[in-house]
Scaffold this motif. Structure first.
Motif, PDB file in Angstrom:
ATOM      1  N   SER A 169      16.729  69.584 -81.988  1.00  0.00           N
ATOM      2  CA  SER A 169      17.002  68.831 -80.763  1.00  0.00           C
ATOM      3  C   SER A 169      18.398  69.127 -80.216  1.00  0.00           C
ATOM      4  O   SER A 169      18.655  68.918 -79.026  1.00  0.00           O
ATOM      5  CB  SER A 169      16.865  67.332 -81.033  1.00  0.00           C
ATOM      6  N   LYS A 170      19.272  69.620 -81.083  1.00  0.00           N
ATOM      7  CA  LYS A 170      20.612  70.009 -80.624  1.00  0.00           C
ATOM      8  C   LYS A 170      20.667  71.463 -80.180  1.00  0.00           C
ATOM      9  O   LYS A 170      21.718  71.971 -79.815  1.00  0.00           O
ATOM     10  CB  LYS A 170      21.633  69.790 -81.743  1.00  0.00           C
ATOM     11  N   GLY A 171      19.537  72.144 -80.229  1.00  0.00           N
ATOM     12  CA  GLY A 171      19.513  73.553 -79.862  1.00  0.00           C
ATOM     13  C   GLY A 171      19.709  74.423 -81.085  1.00  0.00           C
ATOM     14  O   GLY A 171      19.152  74.155 -82.154  1.00  0.00           O
ATOM     15  N   GLY A 172      20.510  75.462 -80.943  1.00  0.00           N
ATOM     16  CA  GLY A 172      20.732  76.405 -82.031  1.00  0.00           C
ATOM     17  C   GLY A 172      22.142  76.364 -82.563  1.00  0.00           C
ATOM     18  O   GLY A 172      22.790  75.316 -82.562  1.00  0.00           O
ATOM     19  N   LEU A 173      22.607  77.526 -83.014  1.00  0.00           N
ATOM     20  CA  LEU A 173      23.909  77.642 -83.652  1.00  0.00           C
ATOM     21  C   LEU A 173      24.740  78.693 -82.926  1.00  0.00           C
ATOM     22  O   LEU A 173      24.375  79.879 -82.891  1.00  0.00           O
ATOM     23  CB  LEU A 173      23.735  78.049 -85.118  1.00  0.00           C
ATOM     24  N   TRP A 174      25.851  78.259 -82.329  1.00  0.00           N
ATOM     25  CA  TRP A 174      26.805  79.213 -81.765  1.00  0.00           C
ATOM     26  C   TRP A 174      27.653  79.794 -82.896  1.00  0.00           C
ATOM     27  O   TRP A 174      28.276  79.059 -83.655  1.00  0.00           O
ATOM     28  CB  TRP A 174      27.713  78.548 -80.742  1.00  0.00           C
ATOM     29  N   MET A 175      27.654  81.126 -83.000  1.00  0.00           N
ATOM     30  CA  MET A 175      28.457  81.839 -84.000  1.00  0.00           C
ATOM     31  C   MET A 175      29.573  82.566 -83.257  1.00  0.00           C
ATOM     32  O   MET A 175      29.337  83.585 -82.593  1.00  0.00           O
ATOM     33  CB  MET A 175      27.591  82.827 -84.785  1.00  0.00           C
TER      34      MET A 175
ATOM     35  N   ASN B  35      21.972  88.037 -97.462  1.00  0.00           N
ATOM     36  CA  ASN B  35      21.921  86.802 -96.674  1.00  0.00           C
ATOM     37  C   ASN B  35      21.475  85.656 -97.579  1.00  0.00           C
ATOM     38  O   ASN B  35      20.323  85.599 -98.011  1.00  0.00           O
ATOM     39  CB  ASN B  35      20.947  86.970 -95.502  1.00  0.00           C
ATOM     40  N   SER B  36      22.391  84.747 -97.855  1.00  0.00           N
ATOM     41  CA  SER B  36      22.091  83.627 -98.753  1.00  0.00           C
ATOM     42  C   SER B  36      21.523  82.416 -98.022  1.00  0.00           C
ATOM     43  O   SER B  36      21.213  81.402 -98.641  1.00  0.00           O
ATOM     44  CB  SER B  36      23.350  83.224 -99.529  1.00  0.00           C
ATOM     45  N   GLY B  37      21.450  82.489 -96.685  1.00  0.00           N
ATOM     46  CA  GLY B  37      20.789  81.414 -95.938  1.00  0.00           C
ATOM     47  C   GLY B  37      21.694  80.345 -95.381  1.00  0.00           C
ATOM     48  O   GLY B  37      21.227  79.266 -95.006  1.00  0.00           O
ATOM     49  N   LEU B  38      22.999  80.624 -95.261  1.00  0.00           N
ATOM     50  CA  LEU B  38      23.901  79.596 -94.740  1.00  0.00           C
ATOM     51  C   LEU B  38      23.573  79.274 -93.285  1.00  0.00           C
ATOM     52  O   LEU B  38      23.562  78.097 -92.895  1.00  0.00           O
ATOM     53  CB  LEU B  38      25.357  80.035 -94.872  1.00  0.00           C
ATOM     54  N   ALA B  39      23.305  80.287 -92.466  1.00  0.00           N
ATOM     55  CA  ALA B  39      23.008  80.019 -91.054  1.00  0.00           C
ATOM     56  C   ALA B  39      21.791  79.107 -90.917  1.00  0.00           C
ATOM     57  O   ALA B  39      21.795  78.162 -90.117  1.00  0.00           O
ATOM     58  CB  ALA B  39      22.782  81.334 -90.310  1.00  0.00           C
ATOM     59  N   THR B  40      20.767  79.369 -91.689  1.00  0.00           N
ATOM     60  CA  THR B  40      19.564  78.530 -91.647  1.00  0.00           C
ATOM     61  C   THR B  40      19.893  77.092 -92.040  1.00  0.00           C
ATOM     62  O   THR B  40      19.445  76.134 -91.391  1.00  0.00           O
ATOM     63  CB  THR B  40      18.485  79.103 -92.585  1.00  0.00           C
ATOM     64  N   ALA B  41      20.682  76.932 -93.095  1.00  0.00           N
ATOM     65  CA  ALA B  41      21.060  75.588 -93.543  1.00  0.00           C
ATOM     66  C   ALA B  41      21.890  74.872 -92.483  1.00  0.00           C
ATOM     67  O   ALA B  41      21.697  73.666 -92.245  1.00  0.00           O
ATOM     68  CB  ALA B  41      21.836  75.674 -94.854  1.00  0.00           C
ATOM     69  N   LEU B  42      22.793  75.585 -91.828  1.00  0.00           N
ATOM     70  CA  LEU B  42      23.611  74.969 -90.781  1.00  0.00           C
ATOM     71  C   LEU B  42      22.741  74.500 -89.627  1.00  0.00           C
ATOM     72  O   LEU B  42      22.886  73.373 -89.133  1.00  0.00           O
ATOM     73  CB  LEU B  42      24.667  75.966 -90.288  1.00  0.00           C
ATOM     74  N   VAL B  43      21.813  75.347 -89.187  1.00  0.00           N
ATOM     75  CA  VAL B  43      20.938  74.994 -88.077  1.00  0.00           C
ATOM     76  C   VAL B  43      20.065  73.789 -88.439  1.00  0.00           C
ATOM     77  O   VAL B  43      19.950  72.823 -87.663  1.00  0.00           O
ATOM     78  CB  VAL B  43      20.047  76.197 -87.689  1.00  0.00           C
ATOM     79  N   GLN B  44      19.466  73.823 -89.614  1.00  0.00           N
ATOM     80  CA  GLN B  44      18.574  72.737 -90.021  1.00  0.00           C
ATOM     81  C   GLN B  44      19.300  71.403 -90.169  1.00  0.00           C
ATOM     82  O   GLN B  44      18.676  70.345 -90.060  1.00  0.00           O
ATOM     83  CB  GLN B  44      17.883  73.111 -91.330  1.00  0.00           C
ATOM     84  N   HIS B  45      20.598  71.458 -90.440  1.00  0.00           N
ATOM     85  CA  HIS B  45      21.360  70.224 -90.613  1.00  0.00           C
ATOM     86  C   HIS B  45      22.217  69.885 -89.391  1.00  0.00           C
ATOM     87  O   HIS B  45      23.158  69.096 -89.477  1.00  0.00           O
ATOM     88  CB  HIS B  45      22.229  70.324 -91.869  1.00  0.00           C
ATOM     89  N   GLY B  46      21.878  70.489 -88.257  1.00  0.00           N
ATOM     90  CA  GLY B  46      22.466  70.056 -86.997  1.00  0.00           C
ATOM     91  C   GLY B  46      23.873  70.531 -86.719  1.00  0.00           C
ATOM     92  O   GLY B  46      24.535  69.998 -85.817  1.00  0.00           O
TER      93      GLY B  46
ATOM     94  N   GLU C   2      22.394  81.723 -82.071  1.00  0.00           N
ATOM     95  CA  GLU C   2      21.336  81.943 -83.049  1.00  0.00           C
ATOM     96  C   GLU C   2      20.338  80.784 -82.980  1.00  0.00           C
ATOM     97  O   GLU C   2      20.728  79.614 -82.895  1.00  0.00           O
ATOM     98  CB  GLU C   2      21.937  82.038 -84.453  1.00  0.00           C
ATOM     99  N   SER C   3      19.035  81.105 -83.011  1.00  0.00           N
ATOM    100  CA  SER C   3      17.955  80.103 -83.044  1.00  0.00           C
ATOM    101  C   SER C   3      18.148  79.031 -81.975  1.00  0.00           C
ATOM    102  O   SER C   3      18.312  77.844 -82.278  1.00  0.00           O
ATOM    103  CB  SER C   3      17.886  79.452 -84.436  1.00  0.00           C
ATOM    104  N   PRO C   4      18.127  79.409 -80.692  1.00  0.00           N
ATOM    105  CA  PRO C   4      18.487  78.469 -79.615  1.00  0.00           C
ATOM    106  C   PRO C   4      17.596  77.244 -79.495  1.00  0.00           C
ATOM    107  O   PRO C   4      18.017  76.225 -78.940  1.00  0.00           O
ATOM    108  CB  PRO C   4      18.396  79.339 -78.349  1.00  0.00           C
ATOM    109  N   ASP C   5      16.372  77.292 -80.019  1.00  0.00           N
ATOM    110  CA  ASP C   5      15.457  76.146 -79.875  1.00  0.00           C
ATOM    111  C   ASP C   5      15.065  75.556 -81.228  1.00  0.00           C
ATOM    112  O   ASP C   5      13.982  74.962 -81.369  1.00  0.00           O
ATOM    113  CB  ASP C   5      14.200  76.589 -79.117  1.00  0.00           C
ATOM    114  N   ALA C   6      15.939  75.704 -82.212  1.00  0.00           N
ATOM    115  CA  ALA C   6      15.574  75.305 -83.570  1.00  0.00           C
ATOM    116  C   ALA C   6      15.482  73.789 -83.745  1.00  0.00           C
ATOM    117  O   ALA C   6      14.607  73.287 -84.450  1.00  0.00           O
ATOM    118  CB  ALA C   6      16.580  75.876 -84.566  1.00  0.00           C
TER     119      ALA C   6
END
Length: 556
Positions: free
Chosen positions: A484-490, A449-460, A478-482
């Motif tokens: 103000s836009k919520g999380g990341l739908w995969m 895991n290189s952290g793409l999901a985290t980067a996507l969530v942090q950048h909205g 993923e991360s539904p409350d990360a």
């Protein structure tokens, strides 16, 4: 009276001379009727760009075991496609062309150089003035430089292929090789303008995601059909493209995203032929499309850079090779290629006309590569695993996002960021994340895991959609409350093509595509699927974002 008669005569003479001059210029622009020495003093017509013209075509075969190299001499240029597609045990065969720069053709004062003005495929001469060449080819030549002369030659394969390049025409099927389709370009190539994407007149934007078409050179063979159906006589590619075309005509999307494995490399010894087949259905509809590559696309005769070079030059294609990212590595073809791969790029969807050039959406595309160079060990066994998105790619994404963020804040409605990948993120293996849809096979995501999901969530980025796992067709939060836009739908789209597998755990899934509709004013994103055999129905329609924030979905 005499002066009047003289004036009238002078006027008539001038008019006649002007008409004659225009007629000569017109004829010379098309047929070069004047000597070259005079012609070179005239302004060049609009079509007369410096380029090449084809002066001859020929064919040469050679014995694979005992024969020499397939060459015809230094002045002949080989079209690097074996007409037998590697299927002949004993022979290889290639087309060759002679070519000359237009400017050099112009300098031939003796008229001995001939350019090809037309090509035909026929058992007998099509008419007077035709010269015979091997493979049932006939060429017609002229010592005059003509506007619509032949400037390029290529070959494609199979009776189901389409010629999608402007100014190119399939001449016919040659009398050699594996259903070799000779195609020629007339005139110098014109610049192909990239289409502009905007929120449509309904103030929405609709994307159709088509993943894993697995097209072949030739019609291909169907795999994994529904109970009661036989693969005997089932041509995969025509059936795939037929139902997708029906969905395109029903949905009328604003953009098609091709989510990887468009080409089934193992059954596509000429990948260009397969590419043209899928491009045709979008070009005929003037529908913009954007591609990423999967793990099967480059298993044929072309590497990833070569594939994308073809795709990005086609009409209505928004695809891009993107910038070189990371250090150079050696690919399986022995070529040096950037570690970050090919096809990392972004597309801006502009606001409706009333908002000029303000961005309303940003779509990010990532190359998720194929197999990792590393081997994994488990229970004493070593096996290959899928590669992962590199740090250089994530760094590129974050830098691009940060450069655009302030500009995007000016959009009066919801500015949406989405991403598209082929191989899903490692996070889809989660046993606790909420999801809806069909999760039928273990996710073959990278183990690193290189952290793409985290980067996507942090950048909205609110939605990322993948292909790859053919019988998975779900969306997971993923991360539904990360943020103000919520999380990341995969999301995963499921398999579209009949040339790819569709069976897992004794379940044969139907071929399908996924759609997304963005409503910036309502700050809403909706998704649904359409399925082959029931293309007039929407399946699993759900709202992923409401009021600019991701929401949980419970399907009834």
């Amino acid at each position: 009276m005499a002066p009047r008669r003289i004036i009238r005569t002078l006027v008539q003479t001038c008019l006649f001379a002007a008409a004659l001059f225009l007629a000569v210029v017109f004829l010379d622009s098309r047929y070069k009727v004047l000597p070259t020495s005079i012609h070179n003093r005239f302004p060049a017509p609009h079509w007369h760009h410096t380029g090449y013209v084809i002066t001859d075509i020929n064919y040469q075969s050679c014995n694979k075991i005992f024969g020499p190299q397939c060459t015809l001499g230094e002045d002949w240029h080989q079209i690097e496609k074996d007409v037998f597609l590697g299927t002949s045990i004993l022979y290889r065969g290639y087309l060759f062309v002679k070519r000359m720069k237009e400017e050099d053709f112009d300098k031939d004062e003796n008229g001995k150089t001939l350019m090809i003005t037309d090509v035909a495929i026929s058992k007998a001469a099509p008419g007077e003035g035709w010269e015979s060449r091997p493979g049932d080819m006939w060429i017609k030549r002229s010592n005059k430089l003509v506007e619509d002369g032949v400037t390029a030659v290529d070959i494609l394969f199979g009776m189901d292929v389409a010629e999608v390049r402007p100014q190119w025409t399939i001449v016919g099927t040659m009398g050699i090789g594996e259903k070799v389709r000779l195609t020629i370009r007339k005139g110098q190539p014109e610049i192909i303008e990239k289409p502009e994407l905007r929120i449509n007149d309904n103030m929405k934007f609709k994307i159709i995601q088509i993943s894993d078409m697995h097209l072949s050179t030739g019609p291909g063979t169907c795999r994994d059909l529904q109970p009661g159906e036989s693969v005997a006589g089932c041509d995969a590619d025509p059936r795939t493209l037929d139902y997708i075309e029906k969905i395109l005509d029903i949905e009328k999307p604003d953009l098609a995203v091709l989510g990887g494995d468009q080409v089934n490399g193992d059954t596509a010894p000429d990948a260009q032929t397969a590419i043209f087949k899928f491009a045709d259905i979008f070009i005929r509809r003037k529908l913009p499309y954007a591609c990423i590559l999967g793990n099967h696309d480059d298993r044929g005769n072309l590497n990833r850079a070569q594939l994308m070079q073809i795709i990005e030059r086609l009409p209505y294609s928004l695809s891009s090779a993107g910038p070189p990212l990371g250090p150079l590595i050696t690919d399986k073809f022995g070529h040096q290629t950037p570690e970050g791969g090919v096809g990392n790029y972004l597309i801006e969807v502009l606001a409706h006309r009333s908002h000029s050039h303000q961005s309303a959406m940003t779509l990010y595309f990532f190359d998720t590569h194929a197999y990792s160079p590393k081997m994994m060990e488990h229970n004493g066994k070593r096996f290959r695993v899928y590669d992962w998105v590199k740090e250089s790619q994530i760094k590129w994404f974050m830098e691009e996002h940060d450069k655009l963020e302030k500009q995007h804040e000016k959009y009066p409605y919801m500015h949406l960021d989405m991403a598209f990948i082929h191989i899903p993120l490692p996070e889809v293996r989660s046993q606790t994340n909420h999801y809806f849809g069909i999760y039928n096979e273990p996710a073959t995501a990278p183990f690193e895991n290189s952290g793409l999901a985290t980067a996507l969530v942090q950048h909205g980025v609110s939605i990322v959609s993948a292909g790859h796992d053919h019988t998975n067709e779900f969306c997971m939060l993923e991360s539904p409350d990360a943020t103000s836009k919520g999380g990341l739908w995969m999301c995963q789209s499921g398999v579209a093509g009949f040339g790819g597998y569709a069976k897992s755990h004794d379940l044969v899934t139907k071929r399908k595509v996924r759609l997304f509709e963005v409503d910036p004013q309502a700050r809403r994103v909706t998704t649904w699927k359409r399925v082959e055999g029931s293309v007039d129905q929407r399946f699993e329609e759900a709202v992923l974002m409401e009021e600019g924030r991701t929401v949980n979905v419970e399907l009834s």
